[in-house]
Design a protein around this motif. Sequence first.
Motif, PDB file in Angstrom:
ATOM      1  N   ASN A 118      13.297   9.308  45.362  1.00 40.43           N
ATOM      2  CA  ASN A 118      14.199  10.342  45.288  1.00 40.43           C
ATOM      3  C   ASN A 118      13.222  11.537  44.559  1.00 40.43           C
ATOM      4  N   SER A 119      14.166  12.247  44.268  1.00 42.52           N
ATOM      5  CA  SER A 119      13.577  13.800  43.839  1.00 42.52           C
ATOM      6  C   SER A 119      12.812  13.630  42.348  1.00 42.52           C
ATOM      7  N   GLU A 120      13.233  12.582  41.458  1.00 44.23           N
ATOM      8  CA  GLU A 120      12.830  12.570  40.071  1.00 44.23           C
ATOM      9  C   GLU A 120      11.666  11.182  40.346  1.00 44.23           C
ATOM     10  N   ARG A 121      10.955  10.857  41.485  1.00 42.65           N
ATOM     11  CA  ARG A 121       9.980  10.049  41.859  1.00 42.65           C
ATOM     12  C   ARG A 121      10.470   8.712  41.605  1.00 42.65           C
ATOM     13  N   ARG A 122      11.884   8.354  41.718  1.00 45.87           N
ATOM     14  CA  ARG A 122      12.263   6.874  41.334  1.00 45.87           C
ATOM     15  C   ARG A 122      12.406   6.326  42.961  1.00 45.87           C
ATOM     16  N   ILE A 123      11.984   5.009  42.930  1.00 44.32           N
ATOM     17  CA  ILE A 123      11.737   4.270  44.209  1.00 44.32           C
ATOM     18  C   ILE A 123      13.048   3.319  44.111  1.00 44.32           C
ATOM     19  N   GLY A 124      13.653   3.286  44.916  1.00 38.22           N
ATOM     20  CA  GLY A 124      14.924   2.530  45.218  1.00 38.22           C
ATOM     21  C   GLY A 124      15.064   1.864  46.552  1.00 38.22           C
ATOM     22  N   ALA A 125      15.610   0.550  46.606  1.00 33.90           N
ATOM     23  CA  ALA A 125      15.617  -0.242  47.870  1.00 33.90           C
ATOM     24  C   ALA A 125      16.809  -0.008  48.673  1.00 33.90           C
ATOM     25  N   ILE A 126      16.815   0.071  50.178  1.00 31.85           N
ATOM     26  CA  ILE A 126      17.778   0.258  50.708  1.00 31.85           C
ATOM     27  C   ILE A 126      17.886  -1.064  51.302  1.00 31.85           C
ATOM     28  N   ARG A 127      18.997  -1.656  51.714  1.00 35.15           N
ATOM     29  CA  ARG A 127      19.253  -2.737  52.417  1.00 35.15           C
ATOM     30  C   ARG A 127      19.975  -2.928  53.759  1.00 35.15           C
ATOM     31  N   GLN A 128      19.819  -3.878  54.639  1.00 34.86           N
ATOM     32  CA  GLN A 128      20.533  -4.127  56.136  1.00 34.86           C
ATOM     33  C   GLN A 128      21.691  -4.685  55.695  1.00 34.86           C
ATOM     34  N   VAL A 129      22.921  -3.960  56.045  1.00 32.52           N
ATOM     35  CA  VAL A 129      24.228  -4.680  55.865  1.00 32.52           C
ATOM     36  C   VAL A 129      25.155  -4.779  57.117  1.00 32.52           C
ATOM     37  N   ARG A 130      24.460  -4.546  58.373  1.00 34.47           N
ATOM     38  CA  ARG A 130      25.281  -4.460  59.505  1.00 34.47           C
ATOM     39  C   ARG A 130      24.079  -4.544  60.594  1.00 34.47           C
ATOM     40  N   LYS A 131      24.313  -5.070  61.923  1.00 38.09           N
ATOM     41  CA  LYS A 131      23.350  -5.092  62.945  1.00 38.09           C
ATOM     42  C   LYS A 131      23.390  -3.726  63.631  1.00 38.09           C
ATOM     43  N   PRO A 132      22.247  -3.287  64.180  1.00 39.33           N
ATOM     44  CA  PRO A 132      22.408  -2.050  64.895  1.00 39.33           C
ATOM     45  C   PRO A 132      23.090  -2.179  66.235  1.00 39.33           C
ATOM     46  N   PRO A 133      23.739  -1.208  66.984  1.00 39.90           N
ATOM     47  CA  PRO A 133      24.413  -1.247  68.287  1.00 39.90           C
ATOM     48  C   PRO A 133      23.496  -1.829  69.455  1.00 39.90           C
ATOM     49  N   GLY A 134      23.975  -2.393  70.141  1.00 42.17           N
ATOM     50  CA  GLY A 134      23.363  -2.671  71.408  1.00 42.17           C
ATOM     51  C   GLY A 134      22.215  -3.572  71.344  1.00 42.17           C
ATOM     52  N   VAL A 135      20.959  -2.853  71.989  1.00 36.28           N
ATOM     53  CA  VAL A 135      19.725  -3.396  71.625  1.00 36.28           C
ATOM     54  C   VAL A 135      18.895  -2.402  70.825  1.00 36.28           C
ATOM     55  N   ALA A 136      19.770  -1.701  70.014  1.00 40.53           N
ATOM     56  CA  ALA A 136      18.907  -0.598  69.165  1.00 40.53           C
ATOM     57  C   ALA A 136      17.946  -1.623  68.244  1.00 40.53           C
ATOM     58  N   LEU A 137      16.772  -1.070  67.893  1.00 45.46           N
ATOM     59  CA  LEU A 137      15.804  -1.670  66.900  1.00 45.46           C
ATOM     60  C   LEU A 137      15.842  -0.600  65.685  1.00 45.46           C
ATOM     61  N   SER A 138      15.336  -1.430  64.561  1.00 43.63           N
ATOM     62  CA  SER A 138      14.631  -0.376  63.571  1.00 43.63           C
ATOM     63  C   SER A 138      13.607   0.123  64.085  1.00 43.63           C
ATOM     64  N   ASP A 139      13.168   1.543  63.454  1.00 47.14           N
ATOM     65  CA  ASP A 139      11.968   2.209  63.479  1.00 47.14           C
ATOM     66  C   ASP A 139      10.668   1.156  63.539  1.00 47.14           C
ATOM     67  N   PHE A 140      10.858   0.459  62.369  1.00 45.76           N
ATOM     68  CA  PHE A 140       9.783  -0.410  61.954  1.00 45.76           C
ATOM     69  C   PHE A 140       9.539  -1.374  63.191  1.00 45.76           C
ATOM     70  N   ARG A 141      10.494  -2.046  63.818  1.00 48.20           N
ATOM     71  CA  ARG A 141      10.362  -2.853  64.956  1.00 48.20           C
ATOM     72  C   ARG A 141       9.811  -2.236  66.169  1.00 48.20           C
ATOM     73  N   ILE A 142      10.215  -0.933  66.518  1.00 46.31           N
ATOM     74  CA  ILE A 142       9.762  -0.259  67.476  1.00 46.31           C
ATOM     75  C   ILE A 142       8.157   0.082  67.538  1.00 46.31           C
ATOM     76  N   PHE A 143       7.685   0.437  66.092  1.00 44.27           N
ATOM     77  CA  PHE A 143       6.311   0.548  65.893  1.00 44.27           C
ATOM     78  C   PHE A 143       5.470  -0.545  65.893  1.00 44.27           C
ATOM     79  N   ARG A 144       6.203  -1.792  65.512  1.00 41.96           N
ATOM     80  CA  ARG A 144       5.406  -3.070  65.861  1.00 41.96           C
ATOM     81  C   ARG A 144       5.456  -3.398  67.257  1.00 41.96           C
ATOM     82  N   LEU A 145       6.164  -3.070  68.223  1.00 38.24           N
ATOM     83  CA  LEU A 145       6.310  -3.299  69.584  1.00 38.24           C
ATOM     84  C   LEU A 145       5.151  -2.274  70.329  1.00 38.24           C
ATOM     85  N   LEU A 146       5.189  -1.141  69.612  1.00 37.00           N
ATOM     86  CA  LEU A 146       3.973  -0.212  70.112  1.00 37.00           C
ATOM     87  C   LEU A 146       2.559  -0.390  69.765  1.00 37.00           C
TER      88      LEU A 146
END
Length: 730
Positions: free
Chosen positions: A488-516
């Motif tokens: 964030n703006s004050e240089r604080r690192i914070g974690a985000i969590r997966q709390v639901r599945k993406p719709p359809g066959v959408a993938l996280s950007d991370f998994r898309i980069f992994r496939l590429l």
Amino acid sequence: MIPFKQHHGPLTAELLREPGRFGLGQVPAGAVPDAVTTSICGFCSTGCRLRLHLKDGEAIGLTPEARYPVNLGMACPKGWEALAVLDAPDRATVPLLREHANGGLRETTWDHAIGTMVSRFKDIQARHGQESLAFISTGQIPCEEMAFLGALAKFGMGMKHGDGNTRQCMATAVAAYKQSFGFDAPPYTYADFEESDVLVFVGANPAIAHPILWQRVLSNRRSPEIVVIDPRRTETAHSATRHIALKPKGDLWLLYALARCIMDEGRIDQQFLNAHTSGFEEFKTFLANYSPEEVEKHTGLTPDAVRALARLVSDPTKRVSWWWTMGVNQSYEGTRTAQAIINLALMTGNMGKPGTGANSITGQCNAMGSRLFSNTTNLLGGHDFTNPAHREKIARLLGMDESRIQRENGWAYDQIIDGIERGDIKGLWIIATNPSHSWINQGRFQTLRDKLEFLVVQDMYSSTETAQVCDLLLPAAGWGEKEGVFINSERRIGAIRQVRKPPGVALSDFRIFRLLANAWGGDLFAEWTSPEAVFRLLTKITEGQPCDISGISGYEMIDAAGGIQWPYPSNGPDPSRERRLFADGRFYTADQRAKFLFDAPAELLPEEPDGKYPFILLTGRGSSSQWHTQTRTAKSSILRKLSPSELYVDIHPSDAARYGISEHDQVEVVSRRGSLMARAWLTPTMQPGQVFLPMHDSEVNRLTHASFDPHSRQPSYKASAVAIRKYKQP
């Protein structure tokens, strides 16, 4: 005339006190959570932590985290509705491919989509050269995904040129800090909002843009002076103790005049200057031509008003903090304006102490992460592409040949656009941003589409203007559907969590980069198996840097600590929950001294008003319920109700009378580049000769004039010449 608060929707304070009254934060009837987790909000850079209430592993509601040192139990309307926007019917759920130039987008498989992208991009490179591909990324995906994208594109796929939409909002602050401090280092902590005696907001409207931070200001018990320097009487100025209504882009002239007054009256902190800065003597000489009388025509302020403000911000008994956002950054001379703010903080010794600092407030949720890890403006971890030692270090830690790392910086956003226009860039990959809407003078970008042989858009929505014209759409997961960290703006690192599945066959950007990465070939990213694995790699990369986070072991440590501000080195980390930089007076330059930097301001605006286009157009945030291009916030029925229902333009009543415009009239706003229709709002918050449009609307950037800061390459969205006239039915 419509009352001020009704024009801009319900007051933020009311929303914070009684969110349920506005329909925010509603849990479905009969739903009983069986678990709770936490995540950092995915909208702005404030970095609020939310408690996500789960049922069978999926989020069904949320509440703000009371003990988190950022938001202290508060959330703005966007945070309350963070889950609602994920269920929009226009979510991208399957890859879409345009097989023929004149055909439509049709569903395809992930294998075919990835294979097509790789083959088309490799073919473009084979025919047009290695530098014929580029990417444009974002400030809204986690650090791990930004790092993977930047490393894959540059080290794996050989793209020299890549930039992010943070160029549109934060590049000026980055350039100013790097040049003045030796590193991109916002020095403050949010506690400074509550510990200042004088807070000066320059081109910033936190009451709307960062409402939780504004609540921190209002929690200040020191009875502070709140000064707003802005041509427009914004919501923040409305609540301030002093509004300095200067002329548009008169800020640099004013800041130099303040420095001149402080110097003339002997109110500088000579001890601090001698011990911790360089270049002040040259700055003193430069200020000879910037007396209040000499700059009055550029600022519109009386000399007495300037001197009174100078005395306030240089009072040695006061803690003075300076804050800026887009009103400074989005300027053709924004870097020097930001540095003029830095100069004032330095010459009065207001640096490194509670309630002080020259403090840039960031825009997007992970723009700070982009600044450190996206591989666009700098090599991973705040390193330098041009530094041989840095290239060797990154190559060694990533286990690759150093020759893969370019030896010079790639093109900035506007230079990539120029490259497309010249025919140098033939393939473009756009990730989580919408330049067809947001790029300055948007008509120009839209005309360049036909010059690209292959355009790939990776986004969570299929309906954006850019997605509609792409050749390949890769459906991506959104916030709440993946893991990682934001800064964030004050240089604080914070974690985000997966709390639901993406719709359809959408993938996280991370998994898309992994496939590429797999499809492109090579084993460079064999260890990039998960977001947390990449995070641990990034902690090693930062070791020895000003942003050293080598002392962070992983996500659990971040959560348990209530977020961790960088730096946090493995050797002697400071465990304090809130920390500011430069308490020891040591900066990141070679001599550990902060630099005074300055240039003469431009005499004229890049586009001056004239007889045909007599108004200066100002743009900014429209309400606390809107975010950027509204790609997400427009999906929430609640946020739509809390926002203006149609595009409006603010105009001073005297100007409206002169042009025969009444309240709520339909008017046409015209620039040399385009026109739009809007409802006229007559308000004395504007100065005569100026009009205001909210930046979120898809049509506003038809009007904006493309000029750029020479140091940061950031576009200037804030001052264009326009005409306004009452619309007459044909």
